[in-house]
Design an enzyme around this catalytic site. Structure first.
Site, PDB file in Angstrom:
ATOM      1  N   CYS A 116     -19.149  40.990   6.362  1.00  0.00           N
ATOM      2  CA  CYS A 116     -20.043  40.824   5.210  1.00  0.00           C
ATOM      3  C   CYS A 116     -19.806  39.518   4.473  1.00  0.00           C
ATOM      4  CB  CYS A 116     -19.831  41.966   4.237  1.00  0.00           C
ATOM      5  SG  CYS A 116     -20.078  43.567   4.995  1.00  0.00           S
ATOM      6  N   ARG A 135     -20.426  34.440   9.875  1.00  0.00           N
ATOM      7  CA  ARG A 135     -19.535  35.592   9.856  1.00  0.00           C
ATOM      8  C   ARG A 135     -20.105  36.768  10.643  1.00  0.00           C
ATOM      9  NH1 ARG A 135     -16.404  34.873   4.811  1.00  0.00           N
ATOM     10  NH2 ARG A 135     -16.099  37.086   4.593  1.00  0.00           N
ATOM     11  N   TRP A 180     -22.381  43.478   7.478  1.00  0.00           N
ATOM     12  CA  TRP A 180     -21.908  43.753   8.823  1.00  0.00           C
ATOM     13  C   TRP A 180     -21.451  45.208   8.786  1.00  0.00           C
ATOM     14  CZ3 TRP A 180     -17.475  44.940  11.537  1.00  0.00           C
ATOM     15  CH2 TRP A 180     -17.502  44.614  12.901  1.00  0.00           C
ATOM     16  N   ASN A 236     -17.695  43.506   0.151  1.00  0.00           N
ATOM     17  CA  ASN A 236     -17.151  43.170   1.469  1.00  0.00           C
ATOM     18  C   ASN A 236     -15.824  43.902   1.586  1.00  0.00           C
ATOM     19  OD1 ASN A 236     -16.243  42.007   3.827  1.00  0.00           O
ATOM     20  ND2 ASN A 236     -15.667  40.072   2.871  1.00  0.00           N
ATOM     21  N   GLY A 237     -15.641  44.703   2.626  1.00  0.00           N
ATOM     22  CA  GLY A 237     -14.387  45.437   2.800  1.00  0.00           C
ATOM     23  C   GLY A 237     -14.662  46.901   3.064  1.00  0.00           C
ATOM     24  N   GLU A 296       8.317  38.858  18.692  1.00  0.00           N
ATOM     25  CA  GLU A 296       7.303  38.069  17.988  1.00  0.00           C
ATOM     26  C   GLU A 296       7.922  37.334  16.790  1.00  0.00           C
ATOM     27  OE1 GLU A 296       4.591  36.816  18.323  1.00  0.00           O
ATOM     28  OE2 GLU A 296       3.542  36.632  16.420  1.00  0.00           O
ATOM     29  N   LYS A 313       7.863  33.336  16.395  1.00  0.00           N
ATOM     30  CA  LYS A 313       7.261  32.694  15.213  1.00  0.00           C
ATOM     31  C   LYS A 313       8.244  31.730  14.575  1.00  0.00           C
ATOM     32  CE  LYS A 313       4.025  33.296  15.570  1.00  0.00           C
ATOM     33  NZ  LYS A 313       3.024  33.950  16.359  1.00  0.00           N
ATOM     34  N   GLU A 321       8.964  28.583  16.806  1.00  0.00           N
ATOM     35  CA  GLU A 321       7.892  27.618  17.038  1.00  0.00           C
ATOM     36  C   GLU A 321       7.544  26.792  15.804  1.00  0.00           C
ATOM     37  OE1 GLU A 321       4.091  30.750  17.275  1.00  0.00           O
ATOM     38  OE2 GLU A 321       4.109  29.011  18.565  1.00  0.00           O
ATOM     39  N   HIS A 333      25.032  44.710  25.628  1.00  0.00           N
ATOM     40  CA  HIS A 333      25.064  44.216  27.009  1.00  0.00           C
ATOM     41  C   HIS A 333      25.119  42.689  27.072  1.00  0.00           C
ATOM     42  CE1 HIS A 333      24.447  48.273  28.408  1.00  0.00           C
ATOM     43  NE2 HIS A 333      23.537  48.394  27.460  1.00  0.00           N
ATOM     44  N   LYS A 350      -2.708  24.667  20.484  1.00  0.00           N
ATOM     45  CA  LYS A 350      -3.300  25.958  20.120  1.00  0.00           C
ATOM     46  C   LYS A 350      -3.838  26.668  21.360  1.00  0.00           C
ATOM     47  CE  LYS A 350      -4.685  29.117  17.278  1.00  0.00           C
ATOM     48  NZ  LYS A 350      -3.606  30.057  16.903  1.00  0.00           N
TER      49      LYS A 350
HETATM   50  O1  M6R Z   1      -4.992  31.822  23.101  1.00  0.00           O
HETATM   51  P1  M6R Z   1      -3.974  32.801  23.628  1.00  0.00           P
HETATM   52  O2  M6R Z   1      -3.835  34.002  22.763  1.00  0.00           O
HETATM   53  O3  M6R Z   1      -4.194  33.156  25.064  1.00  0.00           O
HETATM   54  O4  M6R Z   1      -2.596  32.012  23.551  1.00  0.00           O
HETATM   55  C1  M6R Z   1      -1.423  32.588  24.034  1.00  0.00           C
HETATM   56  C2  M6R Z   1      -0.221  31.829  23.539  1.00  0.00           C
HETATM   57  O5  M6R Z   1      -0.295  30.477  23.911  1.00  0.00           O
HETATM   58  C3  M6R Z   1      -0.080  31.922  22.028  1.00  0.00           C
HETATM   59  O6  M6R Z   1      -0.012  33.236  21.577  1.00  0.00           O
HETATM   60  C4  M6R Z   1       1.183  31.169  21.565  1.00  0.00           C
HETATM   61  O7  M6R Z   1       2.321  31.845  22.019  1.00  0.00           O
HETATM   62  C5  M6R Z   1       1.189  31.019  20.052  1.00  0.00           C
HETATM   63  N1  M6R Z   1       1.510  29.684  19.702  1.00  0.00           N
HETATM   64  C6  M6R Z   1       2.150  31.940  19.379  1.00  0.00           C
HETATM   65  O8  M6R Z   1       2.169  31.771  18.011  1.00  0.00           O
END
Ligand code: M6R
Length: 606
Positions: free
Chosen positions: A2, A27, A74, A98-99, A479, A483, A486, A502, A601
């Protein structure tokens, strides 16, 4: 998803509202509407389908009012028909929203016997009647809005106008974004700055819990408690209009904070909010007969798949094979014989994931993709597409795409369990309700940002960081570590807590922070035992849990309190603290948060 617009103008506002709504078309929507105050009365026009239908309606039945609200809908609750299109109104108040109002059924059940008549199937209409009931009880307009907001559960952005009160508008934000635009002798409201770009680039973003009173010559903002608050006025630059950072310093922060909204949008695509059931698209295969599920992806998307392995095996009793795409593509496992292969990707262009998809297709698997970019190659080459509605993700570190992937995978697990008769109707309702509550719980964590900043200062001094978790918290540990490394460049590893003895336990000393993701699920006590082993060796334990710190029986370096949620949705909730820890650590370290070194990305090469 929305879109909301509101204008207090100097002349008739309908054409400008349409113009702003057009800028929100990206959107996605299925109906649109507008309401203005015409000589003191509320009038509205609504139409199914595209904005042009609303425009032709306005040509034959024009609106002249100088204060008005508009909406692109939406559909979440109720079909995309005119009756359910916004604005919703009675003779006194008109609302666009919206929500999702989670407690609309309870509100409706309480209001109808008192004579408040509902004309639509939407959750939004409950807001109209709640405000009206407050007015009926003698509240002023401000009190009525404030009291009504405190009665609503869920995520929302609202614009509200009242009959007889030209040049007055209320706005409220809880989880869904809302921007106030400052014009000269005019005031504006929009779901984002893009909508308001033709009129002003002077923007104030409301924060969660804020509500505002807009008049032609200015506005006041109040927080949840009703205290007057100031929010910064920012200039939204023309060049950044397509996707801007809003009030945030980085896209990553904006994307973390968008999660309550985009999770609502994504869930609304797979859940019938009215019945509280999963409403899954036809994947072209009989889910009752699927012998196994194969999952493959890269990076964060792979961790989403790993959570799904636990969910699908537990809630649907279907075996799941999962591998990272760069391995699976060369392993070339034998597939076929009626299974489905699910590929998860934000970009939809990841080379390894695409290659694995092609292998699965060649093996005769039914290929389903969970993708954020619908026009991508992976989306196009799949037999069936389950989109995530995260919106554009600009930060290289995936955040909102991850939680939206989890939302879709959770619905897939329920759909499979339901088709196979493993999940009863009652269990389905409970699981769906737990999902619907996720955006609200995420907002609670996001509202407590301070604690993450303090812990980030300590983390930024570490050379190595360990993340531990069991069950669905194990992928969250992976994860969290990904995070952190990276975007802060600090070495971090995620381990299944049971693996500690282990090998990794050799790394523990007083200089190693150990982040333990341990919601109170059926594995909590086991994880606590591992946590005690770390503490006994001088490790600095940072506990992420809904359990009180006293429950773990040892000294903690820090405790990040989670809301108590269903164990089913813990992974969605735990994602937010691990994202915030990484984000704030990177900010302390001064790294390039949105474009960390060496990373892209979209990884279109292997
Ligand atoms: O576009 P995708 O979801 O296929 O990308 C997969 C990975 O390259 C992506 O998740 C990457 O690990 C990110 N930088 C993690 O934050």
């Amino acid at each position: 998803m929305c879109g909301i617009v509101g204008i207090i103008g100097e002349k008739g506002v309908a054409p400008d509202i349409i113009d702003a709504l057009r800028r929100l078309e990206y959107r996605g929507y299925d109906s649109a509407g507008i309401a203005t105050i015409e000589n003191g009365h509320l009038e509205r026009r609504r139409a199914e389908g595209k904005l042009r239908n609303l425009e032709s309606r306005l040509l034959s039945e024009p609106l002249q009012g100088r204060t008005g609200i508009g909406h692109t809908r939406w559909a979440t609750h109720g079909r995309p028909i005119e009756r359910n299109a916004h604005p919703h109104m009675n003779g006194r108040v008109s609302v666009v929203h919206n929500g999702i109002i989670e407690n609309f059924r309870e509100l409706k059940a309480a209001l109808e016997p008192k004579g408040y008549v509902f004309e639509s199937d939407t959750d939004t209409e409950a807001i109209v009647h709640v405000i009206t009931e407050e007015l009926d009880q003698g509240a002023t307009l401000e009190q009525a809005v404030k009291n009504a907001l405190s009665r609503l559960h869920g995520a929302f952005a609202l614009a509200i106008i009242f009959a007889g009160h030209d040049e007055l508008m209320f706005a409220a934000r809880q989880g869904s974004p809302l921007a106030i635009g400052h014009g000269t002798g005019e005031m504006y409201l929009g779901s984002d700055a893009i909508a308001l770009a033709p009129f002003t680039n002077a923007i104030t973003y409301l924060e969660d819990g804020d509500w505002a009173v807009l008049r032609r010559d200015g506005m006041q903002i109040y927080d949840r408690a009703g205290a007057r608050v100031e929010r910064p006025l920012v200039k939204s630059g023309a060049s950044s209009l397509l996707v801007d950072k809003g009030n945030h310093r980085h896209f990553m922060a904006k994307e973390i904070y968008e999660q309550p909204e985009v999770i609502s949008d994504t869930l609304a695509n797979y859940i019938d909010m009215t019945t509280g059931t999963v409403n899954f698209p036809d994947l072209g295969i009989d889910l009752a007969k699927v012998p196994w599920v194969t999952l493959s992806a890269c990076g964060t998307a792979y961790y989403a798949g790993l959570v799904a392995k636990y969910w699908i095996e537990r809630y649907a009793c279907v075996p799941v094979e999962i591998d990272i795409a760069s391995e699976m593509r060369y392993r070339e496992p034998p597939l076929g014989s009626g299974g489905i292969s699910v590929f998860v990707s934000q970009s939809g262009e990841t080379a390894d994931t695409l290659a694995t998809l092609r292998h699965a297709k060649a093996e005769g698997e039914r290929v389903v993709s969970i993708v954020n970019v619908r026009t991508s190659t992976i989306a196009r080459e799949s037999d069936a597409l389950l989109p995530t509605l995260a919106g554009p993700e600009i930060g290289v570190a995936s955040t909102k795409a991850f939680t939206c992937q989890l939302a879709v995978l959770a619905c897939l697990a329920i759909a499979l369990g339901k088709a196979r008769g493993v999940i009863t109707a009652e269990a389905e309702r409970d699981l769906v309700q737990a999902l619907i509550e996720v955006p609200r719980h995420m907002s609670t964590i996001l509202g407590n940002e301070k604690q993450f900043k303090a812990i980030a200062h300590d983390l930024s001094k570490a050379r190595d960081v360990l993340y531990l978790g069991r069950g669905t918290s194990y992928p969250l540990a992976l994860e969290g570590a990904l995070k952190l490394k990276e975007i802060s460049y600090i070495h971090a590893e995620g381990y299944a807590a049971g693996e500690l003895k282990h090998g990794p336990i050799a790394l523990i000393d007083e200089n190693v922070p150990v982040i333990v993701v341990a919601p109170q699920d059926d594995l909590f006590d086991k994880t606590v035992s591992n946590l005690q082993e770390v503490a006994a060796r001088g490790g600095q334990v940072i506990l992420v849990s809904d359990a009180a710190p006293e429950k773990v029986g040892c000294k903690l370096a820090a405790h990040i309190a989670l809301p108590v949620v269903s164990s089913f949705t813990n992974p969605l909730i735990c994602a937010v603290p691990v994202q915030l820890l990484a984000y704030h650590t990177a900010v302390v370290m001064g790294t390039d948060v949105d474009q960390p070194r060496n990373l892209a990305k979209s990884v279109t090469v292997e």
